[in-house]
Design a protein around this motif. Structure first.
Motif, mmCIF file in Angstrom:
data_model
loop_
_atom_site.group_PDB
_atom_site.id
_atom_site.type_symbol
_atom_site.label_atom_id
_atom_site.label_comp_id
_atom_site.label_asym_id
_atom_site.label_seq_id
_atom_site.Cartn_x
_atom_site.Cartn_y
_atom_site.Cartn_z
ATOM 1 N N ASP A 215 -22.592 34.359 15.184
ATOM 2 C CA ASP A 215 -21.488 33.481 15.565
ATOM 3 C C ASP A 215 -20.427 33.419 14.470
ATOM 4 O O ASP A 215 -19.245 33.212 14.763
ATOM 5 C CB ASP A 215 -22.022 32.078 15.872
ATOM 6 N N TRP A 216 -20.849 33.570 13.223
ATOM 7 C CA TRP A 216 -19.895 33.647 12.113
ATOM 8 C C TRP A 216 -20.555 34.395 10.970
ATOM 9 O O TRP A 216 -21.759 34.248 10.736
ATOM 10 C CB TRP A 216 -19.478 32.251 11.644
ATOM 11 N N ALA A 217 -19.765 35.205 10.273
ATOM 12 C CA ALA A 217 -20.284 35.930 9.107
ATOM 13 C C ALA A 217 -19.168 36.129 8.099
ATOM 14 O O ALA A 217 -17.976 36.175 8.458
ATOM 15 C CB ALA A 217 -20.861 37.285 9.523
ATOM 16 N N ALA B 240 -14.244 27.509 18.211
ATOM 17 C CA ALA B 240 -13.604 26.469 17.407
ATOM 18 C C ALA B 240 -14.334 26.258 16.087
ATOM 19 O O ALA B 240 -13.711 26.120 15.023
ATOM 20 C CB ALA B 240 -13.556 25.158 18.198
ATOM 21 N N LEU B 241 -15.663 26.239 16.131
ATOM 22 C CA LEU B 241 -16.458 26.067 14.915
ATOM 23 C C LEU B 241 -16.229 27.219 13.938
ATOM 24 O O LEU B 241 -16.097 27.015 12.734
ATOM 25 C CB LEU B 241 -17.936 25.977 15.273
ATOM 26 N N ALA B 242 -16.180 28.420 14.471
ATOM 27 C CA ALA B 242 -15.973 29.610 13.637
ATOM 28 C C ALA B 242 -14.567 29.629 13.045
ATOM 29 O O ALA B 242 -14.384 29.915 11.853
ATOM 30 C CB ALA B 242 -16.228 30.866 14.454
ATOM 31 N N THR C 201 -11.494 41.261 2.762
ATOM 32 C CA THR C 201 -12.582 40.419 3.257
ATOM 33 C C THR C 201 -12.601 40.422 4.777
ATOM 34 O O THR C 201 -11.548 40.455 5.424
ATOM 35 C CB THR C 201 -12.412 38.975 2.742
ATOM 36 N N LEU C 202 -13.806 40.369 5.347
ATOM 37 C CA LEU C 202 -13.951 40.203 6.790
ATOM 38 C C LEU C 202 -14.678 38.899 7.068
ATOM 39 O O LEU C 202 -15.743 38.635 6.498
ATOM 40 C CB LEU C 202 -14.784 41.340 7.401
ATOM 41 N N THR C 203 -14.083 38.058 7.913
ATOM 42 C CA THR C 203 -14.803 36.916 8.479
ATOM 43 C C THR C 203 -14.897 37.202 9.966
ATOM 44 O O THR C 203 -13.888 37.406 10.626
ATOM 45 C CB THR C 203 -14.073 35.596 8.220
ATOM 46 N N THR C 204 -16.101 37.232 10.484
ATOM 47 C CA THR C 204 -16.293 37.710 11.848
ATOM 48 C C THR C 204 -16.859 36.618 12.757
ATOM 49 O O THR C 204 -17.582 35.731 12.315
ATOM 50 C CB THR C 204 -17.250 38.911 11.878
ATOM 51 N N THR C 205 -16.492 36.718 14.029
ATOM 52 C CA THR C 205 -16.954 35.788 15.053
ATOM 53 C C THR C 205 -17.379 36.578 16.279
ATOM 54 O O THR C 205 -16.535 37.246 16.895
ATOM 55 C CB THR C 205 -15.829 34.810 15.451
ATOM 56 N N ASN C 206 -18.672 36.527 16.609
ATOM 57 C CA ASN C 206 -19.185 37.280 17.754
ATOM 58 C C ASN C 206 -18.692 38.726 17.737
ATOM 59 O O ASN C 206 -18.184 39.244 18.729
ATOM 60 C CB ASN C 206 -18.780 36.590 19.059
ATOM 61 N N TYR C 207 -18.850 39.345 16.605
ATOM 62 C CA TYR C 207 -18.334 40.695 16.351
ATOM 63 C C TYR C 207 -19.495 41.574 15.917
ATOM 64 O O TYR C 207 -20.331 41.162 15.109
ATOM 65 C CB TYR C 207 -17.253 40.587 15.281
#
Length: 235
Positions: free
Chosen positions: A74-76, A33-35, A52-58
């Motif tokens: 957790d986020w990038a 949820a935060l990501a 663009t890439l926004t990643t979550t636990n990736y």
């Protein structure tokens, strides 16, 4: 491309197609949820391009002395990839497939404090990996329950230095031309502390539900103005 750092030979290589990725669950229910909240407001504000890439636990991958290392922040935020999105479905290798992340975030959820690990031996700790291997310019460690934020900036010494927030308790992320800070409130089924974005003028980047509410209020004000002028607004 190969470089040497801290006794490691760093090679930017595509992950083998048959490489088995870790299948660890997220640490707690709040992390997705935060990501998602961080990404949604960027998307709606037009801050995320098609590359663009926004990643979550990736998995973000590097080969160190011929051994693969994968870390999954957790986020990038990765400004630009130079390959098709299909090529980075399973994992991402910076330098080879696109930019180094300009910011990584970890949401503290356990007592082991792995977010601070400076372990240099294989496999390296998270902090060491982000600071010395990837050289990510901004690293945020967020504790959702208390709302505590630690913002680290990579200096010319190639080491992270803790940053102080501005008068609004926000941190400037130069590479994104945005501030990040803590906001208290409710989104979906979670009430608590959130990391959110503000633009250079101090305007909060809104989520979809907030934009819809803003539009509803605008329509109500307009209808009231029309009625005051003796005009019944069309439904």
């Amino acid at each position: 491309m190969t470089v040497l750092t801290q006794g490691y030979q760093i090679t930017w290589e595509k992950l083998p197609d048959d490489y088995k990725l870790p299948d660890d669950p997220v640490d707690n229910i709040n992390q997705p949820a935060l990501a998602a909240a961080l990404t949604e407001s960027l998307q709606l504000a037009g801050k995320i391009s098609t590359n663009t890439l926004t990643t979550t636990n990736y998995g973000i991958c590097v080969t160190l002395n011929n051994r693969i290392v994968i870390k999954a922040p957790d986020w990038a935020f990765i400004p630009k990839i130079n390959v098709s999105r299909e090529e980075v479905t399973r994992s991402y290798t910076p330098q080879l497939q696109g930019d180094i992340p300009v910011i990584v975030m970890e949401f503290i959820s356990d007592t082991q404090e792995t977010e601070y690990s400076v372990k240099a031996t294989y496999p390296p700790g998270k902090w060491f990996f982000y600071e010395r291997i990837l050289k990510v310019p901004n690293y945020i460690i967020f504790e959702p329950d208390s709302g505590s934020v630690e913002m680290y900036r990579l200096q010319s010494t190639e080491q992270y230095v803790l940053q102080e927030p501005d008068e609004n308790q926000r941190y400037w992320i130069a590479e994104m031309n945005l501030y990040v800070g803590v906001w208290q409130g409710t989104r979906e089924n979670r009430t608590g502390k959130w990391l959110r974005w503000w633009d250079k003028q101090g305007n909060l980047l809104l989520w979809g539900g907030e934009l819809a509410e803003q539009e509803r209020q605008r329509a109500e004000r307009l209808a009231a103005q029309l009625r005051a002028a003796g005009i019944e607004p069309e439904v």
